[in-house]
Design a protein around this motif. Structure first.
Motif, PDB file in Angstrom:
ATOM      1  N   ALA A  81       1.382  -0.838   0.125  1.00  0.00           N
ATOM      2  CA  ALA A  81      -0.400  -0.312  -0.179  1.00  0.00           C
ATOM      3  C   ALA A  81       0.620   1.193  -0.338  1.00  0.00           C
ATOM      4  N   GLY A  82       2.028   1.644   0.833  1.00  0.00           N
ATOM      5  CA  GLY A  82       2.964   2.564   0.714  1.00  0.00           C
ATOM      6  C   GLY A  82       3.347   2.458  -0.789  1.00  0.00           C
ATOM      7  N   LEU A  83       3.667   1.439  -1.208  1.00  0.00           N
ATOM      8  CA  LEU A  83       4.901   2.151  -2.654  1.00  0.00           C
ATOM      9  C   LEU A  83       3.725   2.581  -3.239  1.00  0.00           C
ATOM     10  N   PHE A  84       1.858   1.643  -3.634  1.00  0.00           N
ATOM     11  CA  PHE A  84       1.129   2.079  -4.609  1.00  0.00           C
ATOM     12  C   PHE A  84       0.769   3.991  -3.987  1.00  0.00           C
ATOM     13  N   ALA A  85       0.856   4.296  -2.718  1.00  0.00           N
ATOM     14  CA  ALA A  85       1.088   5.730  -2.589  1.00  0.00           C
ATOM     15  C   ALA A  85       2.176   6.921  -2.599  1.00  0.00           C
ATOM     16  N   GLY A  86       3.321   5.945  -3.123  1.00  0.00           N
ATOM     17  CA  GLY A  86       3.885   7.022  -3.584  1.00  0.00           C
ATOM     18  C   GLY A  86       4.671   7.155  -2.274  1.00  0.00           C
ATOM     19  N   HIS A  87       4.948   6.341  -1.128  1.00  0.00           N
ATOM     20  CA  HIS A  87       5.024   6.856  -0.145  1.00  0.00           C
ATOM     21  C   HIS A  87       7.365   6.296  -0.234  1.00  0.00           C
ATOM     22  N   PHE A  88       7.106   6.017  -1.304  1.00  0.00           N
ATOM     23  CA  PHE A  88       8.796   5.339  -1.701  1.00  0.00           C
ATOM     24  C   PHE A  88       8.734   4.710  -2.967  1.00  0.00           C
ATOM     25  N   ASP A  89      10.023   5.054  -3.259  1.00  0.00           N
ATOM     26  CA  ASP A  89       9.834   4.041  -4.509  1.00  0.00           C
ATOM     27  C   ASP A  89      10.121   2.940  -5.205  1.00  0.00           C
ATOM     28  N   VAL A  90      10.870   2.796  -4.378  1.00  0.00           N
ATOM     29  CA  VAL A  90      11.246   0.684  -4.972  1.00  0.00           C
ATOM     30  C   VAL A  90      11.106   0.582  -3.014  1.00  0.00           C
ATOM     31  N   ILE A  91      10.428  -1.059  -3.137  1.00  0.00           N
ATOM     32  CA  ILE A  91      10.670  -2.461  -2.626  1.00  0.00           C
ATOM     33  C   ILE A  91      11.536  -3.086  -2.741  1.00  0.00           C
ATOM     34  N   ILE A  92      12.759  -2.796  -1.518  1.00  0.00           N
ATOM     35  CA  ILE A  92      13.881  -3.638  -1.188  1.00  0.00           C
ATOM     36  C   ILE A  92      13.781  -4.796  -0.196  1.00  0.00           C
ATOM     37  N   ALA A  93      12.663  -4.942   0.499  1.00  0.00           N
ATOM     38  CA  ALA A  93      12.426  -6.040   1.134  1.00  0.00           C
ATOM     39  C   ALA A  93      12.347  -7.086   0.664  1.00  0.00           C
ATOM     40  N   PRO A  94      12.339  -8.115   0.695  1.00  0.00           N
ATOM     41  CA  PRO A  94      12.841  -9.353   0.247  1.00  0.00           C
ATOM     42  C   PRO A  94      11.117  -9.540  -0.455  1.00  0.00           C
ATOM     43  N   VAL A  95      10.610 -10.255  -1.202  1.00  0.00           N
ATOM     44  CA  VAL A  95       9.673  -9.493  -1.924  1.00  0.00           C
ATOM     45  C   VAL A  95       9.504 -10.934  -2.819  1.00  0.00           C
ATOM     46  N   THR A  96       8.777 -12.210  -2.669  1.00  0.00           N
ATOM     47  CA  THR A  96       8.919 -13.379  -3.657  1.00  0.00           C
ATOM     48  C   THR A  96       8.453 -12.993  -5.426  1.00  0.00           C
ATOM     49  N   ILE A  97       8.236 -12.973  -6.630  1.00  0.00           N
ATOM     50  CA  ILE A  97       8.501 -12.683  -7.402  1.00  0.00           C
ATOM     51  C   ILE A  97       7.192 -13.866  -7.830  1.00  0.00           C
ATOM     52  N   THR A  98       5.427 -13.321  -8.229  1.00  0.00           N
ATOM     53  CA  THR A  98       4.416 -14.023  -8.564  1.00  0.00           C
ATOM     54  C   THR A  98       3.745 -13.185  -9.766  1.00  0.00           C
ATOM     55  N   GLN A  99       2.895 -14.411 -10.073  1.00  0.00           N
ATOM     56  CA  GLN A  99       2.458 -13.535 -11.218  1.00  0.00           C
ATOM     57  C   GLN A  99       1.163 -13.220 -10.927  1.00  0.00           C
ATOM     58  N   GLU A 100       0.561 -13.194  -9.277  1.00  0.00           N
ATOM     59  CA  GLU A 100      -0.496 -12.204  -8.760  1.00  0.00           C
ATOM     60  C   GLU A 100       0.027 -10.733  -8.633  1.00  0.00           C
ATOM     61  N   ARG A 101       1.331 -10.567  -8.069  1.00  0.00           N
ATOM     62  CA  ARG A 101       1.375  -9.704  -7.137  1.00  0.00           C
ATOM     63  C   ARG A 101       2.118  -8.879  -8.443  1.00  0.00           C
ATOM     64  N   SER A 102       2.587  -9.753  -9.734  1.00  0.00           N
ATOM     65  CA  SER A 102       2.851  -8.772 -11.022  1.00  0.00           C
ATOM     66  C   SER A 102       2.272  -8.205 -11.832  1.00  0.00           C
ATOM     67  N   LYS A 103       0.579  -8.485 -11.366  1.00  0.00           N
ATOM     68  CA  LYS A 103      -0.040  -7.429 -11.778  1.00  0.00           C
ATOM     69  C   LYS A 103      -0.508  -6.274 -11.637  1.00  0.00           C
ATOM     70  N   SER A 104       0.544  -5.861 -10.173  1.00  0.00           N
ATOM     71  CA  SER A 104      -0.418  -4.600  -9.814  1.00  0.00           C
ATOM     72  C   SER A 104       1.280  -3.868  -9.593  1.00  0.00           C
ATOM     73  N   MET A 105       2.454  -4.913 -10.136  1.00  0.00           N
ATOM     74  CA  MET A 105       3.828  -3.506  -9.944  1.00  0.00           C
ATOM     75  C   MET A 105       4.565  -4.329 -10.953  1.00  0.00           C
ATOM     76  N   ALA A 106       5.522  -3.768 -10.786  1.00  0.00           N
ATOM     77  CA  ALA A 106       7.112  -3.875 -12.356  1.00  0.00           C
ATOM     78  C   ALA A 106       7.734  -4.691 -11.105  1.00  0.00           C
ATOM     79  N   PHE A 107       8.435  -5.861 -11.471  1.00  0.00           N
ATOM     80  CA  PHE A 107       9.304  -6.019 -10.845  1.00  0.00           C
ATOM     81  C   PHE A 107      10.648  -6.147 -11.715  1.00  0.00           C
ATOM     82  N   THR A 108      11.972  -6.177 -10.694  1.00  0.00           N
ATOM     83  CA  THR A 108      13.461  -5.586 -11.595  1.00  0.00           C
ATOM     84  C   THR A 108      13.697  -7.976 -11.020  1.00  0.00           C
TER      85      THR A 108
END
Length: 281
Positions: A81-108
């Protein structure tokens, strides 16, 4: 215009130009979010500072981008929610790439392979997952371990308890509220070495990778961060940080070493197959 006004205007103009020059000399800031309750990825030291593998990788990425690094401390349950609200530029916490998450965010592209580890008391028996039947498994609310638990609770017959952070799941095991806690293997292995009477008897290879995540409306930033990560793979920085924090070098086929073509993870939403050369700092 009087001589006094001309002199005043000249001084004001000089101050304004000097101010603009100073602003131009300042580096942009990369605002990066992490939950400081997931050691050794990110955690608070006794002095209150936040350090860890992901913090070091984030700083190295910012350096490659020519930006200053600013860490934004964000509880995991609110990190997306913080990413979508623009509180920061990037999430660097260990986020696992999943198909569901990739629909709402752009992964490196990925920078570390993913696996989950069960943390139990040292005298607990967990020779296979069938031993979880009738037991309680503690997870960090909303994390990939929570997703795995939801998908497998009925199959193995265990109950899920959710907590706001990983250390609380470990405390649930120590206090007897839960039989096991489940989170990233690196985190659980770290906690087992720091807290007497705990062990990691079982792991689950998810066959995936952790990645940084930005809003999909900012593909340029994602591509620049992706390229920076590739540079850290190419010059060995990422492998060195892996050995520093986990105690061993990454495997030759690890996401910590292999560079992926294009931008982002292949086969997921927001992947960009554009070929590019590396221009590393």
């Amino acid at each position: 215009m009087t001589n006094y006004l001309r002199k005043f205007a000249g001084v004001a103009l000089g101050i304004g130009l000097a101010s603009l020059s100073g602003l131009g000399a300042q580096a942009e800031v990369l605002k990066a979010a992490a939950d400081p309750t997931i050691p050794p990825f990110a955690y608070r030291t006794v002095s209150g500072d936040v350090e860890g593998f992901n913090v070091d990788v984030g700083k190295a990425v910012a350096k490659q981008l020519g930006r200053d690094f600013e860490l934004v401390v964000q509880e995991w349950s609110g990190i997306f929610a913080g990413l979508f609200a623009g509180h920061f530029d990037v999430i660097i916490a260990p986020v696992t790439i999943t198909q569901e998450r990739s629909k709402s965010m752009a992964f490196t592209e990925g920078y570390l392979e993913t696996s989950l580890g069960f943390l139990t008391k040292a005298d607990a028996e967990l020779s296979d997952l069938a031993a979880l039947k009738g037991k309680v498994v503690a997870v960090n609310n909303g994390a990939i371990a929570d997703t795995w638990a939801q998908e497998n609770a009925a199959k193995y017959g265990f109950e899920i308890q959710r907590y706001l952070n990983v250390p609380d799941t470990a405390q649930a095991v120590q206090s007897g509220r839960a039989f096991a806690a489940l989170a990233e293997t690196g985190t659980m292995a770290y906690l087992a070495t720091k807290q007497p009477g705990l062990k990691v008897p079982q792991t689950i290879n998810l066959g995936g990778a952790f990645a940084f995540a930005v809003k999909p409306e900012n593909p340029e930033l994602r591509s620049r961060i992706d390229t920076a990560i590739e540079c850290l793979k190419q010059d060995g920085t990422l492998a060195a940080l892996h050995e520093k924090w986990f105690g061993f070098p990454p495997a030759a086929d690890s996401p910590s070493v292999n560079i992926v073509p294009g931008y982002g993870p292949v086969g997921f939403e927001n992947y960009d197959p554009t070929e590019h050369d590396l221009a590393c700092n």
